[in-house]
Design an enzyme around this catalytic site. Structure first.
Site, PDB file in Angstrom:
ATOM      1  N   ASP A 157      -0.016   5.070   0.967  1.00 19.37           N
ATOM      2  CA  ASP A 157      -0.141   6.040   2.060  1.00 19.37           C
ATOM      3  C   ASP A 157       0.042   5.376   3.414  1.00 19.37           C
ATOM      4  OD1 ASP A 157      -0.865   8.303   0.373  1.00 19.37           O
ATOM      5  OD2 ASP A 157      -2.774   7.291   0.071  1.00 19.37           O
ATOM      6  N   GLY A 198      -7.305   3.758   3.466  1.00 19.45           N
ATOM      7  CA  GLY A 198      -7.305   2.668   2.502  1.00 19.45           C
ATOM      8  C   GLY A 198      -8.488   2.655   1.560  1.00 19.45           C
ATOM      9  N   ASP A 242       0.864  -1.167   0.000  1.00 19.74           N
ATOM     10  CA  ASP A 242       0.000   0.000   0.000  1.00 19.74           C
ATOM     11  C   ASP A 242       0.908   1.226   0.000  1.00 19.74           C
ATOM     12  OD1 ASP A 242      -2.459   1.539   0.370  1.00 19.74           O
ATOM     13  OD2 ASP A 242      -1.730   1.872   2.402  1.00 19.74           O
ATOM     14  N   SER A 287      -5.746   5.883  -3.982  1.00 21.08           N
ATOM     15  CA  SER A 287      -5.575   7.294  -4.323  1.00 21.08           C
ATOM     16  C   SER A 287      -5.119   7.476  -5.763  1.00 21.08           C
ATOM     17  CB  SER A 287      -4.541   7.933  -3.385  1.00 21.08           C
ATOM     18  OG  SER A 287      -4.233   9.245  -3.806  1.00 21.08           O
TER      19      SER A 287
END
Length: 269
Positions: A41, A89, A39, A158
């Site tokens: 961020d 998320g 992931d 994102s």
């Protein structure tokens, strides 16, 4: 994006995988893993703090303008607990809808979109002003994986993921990137569904059952578990009283505070 590494492939000097050379070996838990999906961020970059700050301004402004009937539901957005529970998320629309529903607000699609757009404007402004950094422990692990010839992908709900990784100077460390724009184009379901991570492993050419996923969000570790990944690593940056336990309950196989812990030498001092 560079093509996935082939273990032991020599460069022009005859040295195996020289561009990924690292002094770190992988911890035993990763030695049978054939690919890793990260992931973005809060795992690769410290952009989670920028997202959380933007959400707080957007949500607090909405709650002041449209206070819920229950006084307890009017409390300000908590950048740690509310962020982790409701928006971390998830896509902007899903995150906005989840938080408003948690506060007892039956919001229309237009209202959800308005709050999400306010957050997007605030995030973009803060990103331009503040920038982001990559976590040193994550960079250390990614380089160790590259040295071992293990393909790596970055995945994020994102649309800013590519820009974030580029600004942090780590985009070229990954063989594939699946961001929010790609997710929308392909019609992928959002977390906790595993679609985003499964698309990343597909691009790396490795089945989920031979890959690991690394996540800091509750919805993200749940997605990794639903996707049948061989290993789901939870990252607890908050080090809250029960954050690690919640990550484990939602599907993490193990929880670390710093990804440098997954190098054989442990976390940097």
């Amino acid at each position: 994006m560079r093509p996935p590494d082939t273990p032991g492939t020599p460069d022009a000097s005859g040295t195996p995988d020289a561009p990924g050379r690292s002094d770190d070996a992988l911890a035993p838990v990763l030695r049978d893993v054939r690919a890793v999906v990260f992931d973005t961020d809060g795992v690769i970059t410290d952009s989670a703090r920028v997202h959380a700050a933007a959400w707080k301004v957007a949500f607090d402004g909405f709650l002041r303008a449209h206070p819920p009937e229950d006084p307890d539901q009017r409390r300000p957005f908590d950048v740690r607990d509310d962020y982790l529970r409701h928006v971390d998320g998830r896509s902007r629309l899903d995150g906005a809808a989840a938080f408003l529903a948690a506060r007892g607000i039956d919001a229309s699609a237009d209202t959800v979109r308005s709050v999400a757009e306010d957050k997007e404007r605030l995030f973009t402004q803060r990103l331009r002003e503040q920038g982001v950094d990559a976590y040193p422990g994550t960079v250390r692990l990614v380089k160790a994986l590259r040295a071992a010839g293990v393909p790596r992908a970055a995945a994020s709900a994102s649309r800013h993921a590519g820009e974030l990784l580029s600004r942090a100077g780590v985009l070229d460390l990954f063989d594939a990137l699946v961001d929010g724009g790609e997710s929308a184009r392909l019609g992928l379901a959002g977390k906790p569904e595993p679609d985003l991570f499964l698309e990343a492993t597909r691009r790396l050419g490795v089945p989920a059952g031979r890959a690991a996923v690394v996540e800091d969000a509750l919805a993200g570790v749940e997605a990794g578990r639903r996707g049948g990944f061989a290993l789901v690593v939870g990252v607890d940056r908050a080090a809250g009283a029960d954050t690690g336990a919640r990550l484990l309950r939602h599907g993490a196989d193990l929880v670390v505070h710093d990804l440098g812990e997954l190098c054989a030498g442990g976390a940097p001092t």
